[in-house]
Scaffold this motif. Structure first.
Motif, PDB file in Angstrom:
ATOM      1  N   THR A  67       0.843  -1.188   0.000  1.00 24.46           N
ATOM      2  CA  THR A  67       0.000   0.000   0.000  1.00 24.46           C
ATOM      3  C   THR A  67       0.887   1.249   0.000  1.00 24.46           C
ATOM      4  OG1 THR A  67      -0.094   0.046   2.410  1.00 24.46           O
ATOM      5  CG2 THR A  67      -1.911  -1.086   1.287  1.00 24.46           C
ATOM      6  N   ARG A  69       2.895   4.155   1.254  1.00 22.54           N
ATOM      7  CA  ARG A  69       3.590   4.430   2.518  1.00 22.54           C
ATOM      8  C   ARG A  69       3.701   3.210   3.451  1.00 22.54           C
ATOM      9  NH1 ARG A  69       4.493   8.952   0.190  1.00 22.54           N
ATOM     10  NH2 ARG A  69       3.180  10.760   0.423  1.00 22.54           N
ATOM     11  N   MET A  70       3.542   2.030   2.917  1.00 25.44           N
ATOM     12  CA  MET A  70       3.631   0.803   3.720  1.00 25.44           C
ATOM     13  C   MET A  70       5.068   0.542   4.152  1.00 25.44           C
ATOM     14  SD  MET A  70       2.243  -2.958   2.677  1.00 25.44           S
ATOM     15  CE  MET A  70       2.513  -4.400   3.695  1.00 25.44           C
ATOM     16  N   GLU A 173      -3.486  -5.021   8.620  1.00 28.64           N
ATOM     17  CA  GLU A 173      -3.421  -3.704   9.261  1.00 28.64           C
ATOM     18  C   GLU A 173      -3.119  -2.610   8.239  1.00 28.64           C
ATOM     19  OE1 GLU A 173      -3.836  -0.654  11.652  1.00 28.64           O
ATOM     20  OE2 GLU A 173      -4.378  -2.709  12.187  1.00 28.64           O
ATOM     21  N   GLU A 174      -2.227  -2.884   7.296  1.00 25.72           N
ATOM     22  CA  GLU A 174      -1.919  -1.902   6.246  1.00 25.72           C
ATOM     23  C   GLU A 174      -3.144  -1.632   5.381  1.00 25.72           C
ATOM     24  OE1 GLU A 174       0.625   0.115   5.669  1.00 25.72           O
ATOM     25  OE2 GLU A 174       1.664  -0.633   7.432  1.00 25.72           O
ATOM     26  N   ASN A 175      -3.910  -2.676   5.062  1.00 20.07           N
ATOM     27  CA  ASN A 175      -5.128  -2.476   4.273  1.00 20.07           C
ATOM     28  C   ASN A 175      -6.161  -1.663   5.047  1.00 20.07           C
ATOM     29  OD1 ASN A 175      -4.412  -3.696   1.814  1.00 20.07           O
ATOM     30  ND2 ASN A 175      -4.752  -5.730   2.696  1.00 20.07           N
ATOM     31  N   ARG A 176      -6.306  -1.900   6.348  1.00 16.81           N
ATOM     32  CA  ARG A 176      -7.213  -1.095   7.189  1.00 16.81           C
ATOM     33  C   ARG A 176      -6.757   0.363   7.222  1.00 16.81           C
ATOM     34  NH1 ARG A 176      -7.619  -5.776  10.243  1.00 16.81           N
ATOM     35  NH2 ARG A 176      -5.790  -5.279  11.512  1.00 16.81           N
ATOM     36  N   ARG A 177      -5.472   0.566   7.395  1.00 17.23           N
ATOM     37  CA  ARG A 177      -4.927   1.928   7.426  1.00 17.23           C
ATOM     38  C   ARG A 177      -5.188   2.638   6.104  1.00 17.23           C
ATOM     39  NH1 ARG A 177      -0.816   4.260   5.272  1.00 17.23           N
ATOM     40  NH2 ARG A 177       0.122   2.328   4.550  1.00 17.23           N
ATOM     41  N   TYR A 178      -4.961   1.964   5.002  1.00 18.95           N
ATOM     42  CA  TYR A 178      -5.163   2.559   3.688  1.00 18.95           C
ATOM     43  C   TYR A 178      -6.641   2.914   3.472  1.00 18.95           C
ATOM     44  CZ  TYR A 178      -5.497   3.164  -1.326  1.00 18.95           C
ATOM     45  OH  TYR A 178      -5.771   3.658  -2.563  1.00 18.95           O
ATOM     46  N   ARG A 179      -7.541   1.975   3.785  1.00 19.74           N
ATOM     47  CA  ARG A 179      -8.981   2.244   3.599  1.00 19.74           C
ATOM     48  C   ARG A 179      -9.456   3.388   4.483  1.00 19.74           C
ATOM     49  NH1 ARG A 179      -8.941  -3.384   2.925  1.00 19.74           N
ATOM     50  NH2 ARG A 179      -9.424  -3.763   5.105  1.00 19.74           N
ATOM     51  N   ALA A 180      -8.969   3.449   5.716  1.00 15.29           N
ATOM     52  CA  ALA A 180      -9.362   4.533   6.625  1.00 15.29           C
ATOM     53  C   ALA A 180      -8.907   5.890   6.101  1.00 15.29           C
ATOM     54  CB  ALA A 180      -8.789   4.288   8.026  1.00 15.29           C
ATOM     55  N   ALA A 181      -7.741   5.940   5.509  1.00 16.76           N
ATOM     56  CA  ALA A 181      -7.198   7.207   5.007  1.00 16.76           C
ATOM     57  C   ALA A 181      -7.792   7.608   3.663  1.00 16.76           C
ATOM     58  CB  ALA A 181      -5.671   7.096   4.868  1.00 16.76           C
TER      59      ALA A 181
END
Length: 183
Positions: A67, A69-70, A173-181
């Motif tokens: 993702t 900035r992963m 967790e990276e996918n959750r972070r990306y979707r939230a942003a």
């Protein structure tokens, strides 16, 4: 040039059996020289994941998607690895073991079309510094998923075991972070 997932896999297996990992590296170099052909076959990355082409005791091949900035903490593979980037960018910090743990020794930025080889004893951390997805083909000289590996805490640099469940958790967790942003 047209990239075929199945054709690439067959060529890599034949090259590995015939001439070892140096021959596989040449195939990867040739493939990522035409990033558009790989994207036409695999599509643009849209989430953090490992798209597994093949996994056996002989060779593991997958497309790794990062993702925007992963970051992946320092980790090892316990086997020779090849990484070829076909979209985006992957920044690597290379580490070495010391009496007290590990220390950073070198950095390398990989752009679309670049290939790097990592020895069986290599330790690296990975960052996608871009505001878009990165995709790379990763090839391992063995069964990546059945091999006990290690990772290091990014703050304390304490060594920990790593396995498929640990990596899956990081990707989720990276996918959750990306979707939230990105809504």
């Amino acid at each position: 040039m047209k990239f075929s997932r199945e054709g690439f896999l067959e060529d890599c297996l034949a090259a590995r059996r015939r001439d070892g990992m140096p021959a596989v590296r040449e195939l990867l170099k040739e493939a990522v020289r035409e990033p558009a052909a790989i994207l036409a076959e695999l599509g643009d990355p849209t989430e953090a994941k490992l798209d597994v082409f093949h996994n056996s005791s002989e060779l593991t091949i997958f497309a790794a998607h990062w993702t925007p900035r992963m970051n992946l903490l320092p980790h090892d593979h316990q086997m020779e690895a090849l990484i070829g980037i076909y979209t985006g960018r992957e920044d690597n910090i290379l580490w070495r073991r010391t009496e007290g743990g590990i220390e950073a020794v070198k950095a390398r930025c990989l752009f679309a079309g670049d290939v790097v080889g990592l020895g069986a004893d290599a330790i690296h951390s990975v960052t996608n510094p871009l505001p878009r997805f990165t995709g790379g083909i990763h090839i391992y000289d063995g069964d990546f998923f059945a091999t006990e590996r290690h990772q290091w805490d990014p703050e304390t640099l304490e060594e920990e075991p790593s396995d498929g469940a640990t990596i899956s958790k990081i990707f989720a967790e990276e996918n959750r972070r990306y979707r939230a942003a990105n809504g």
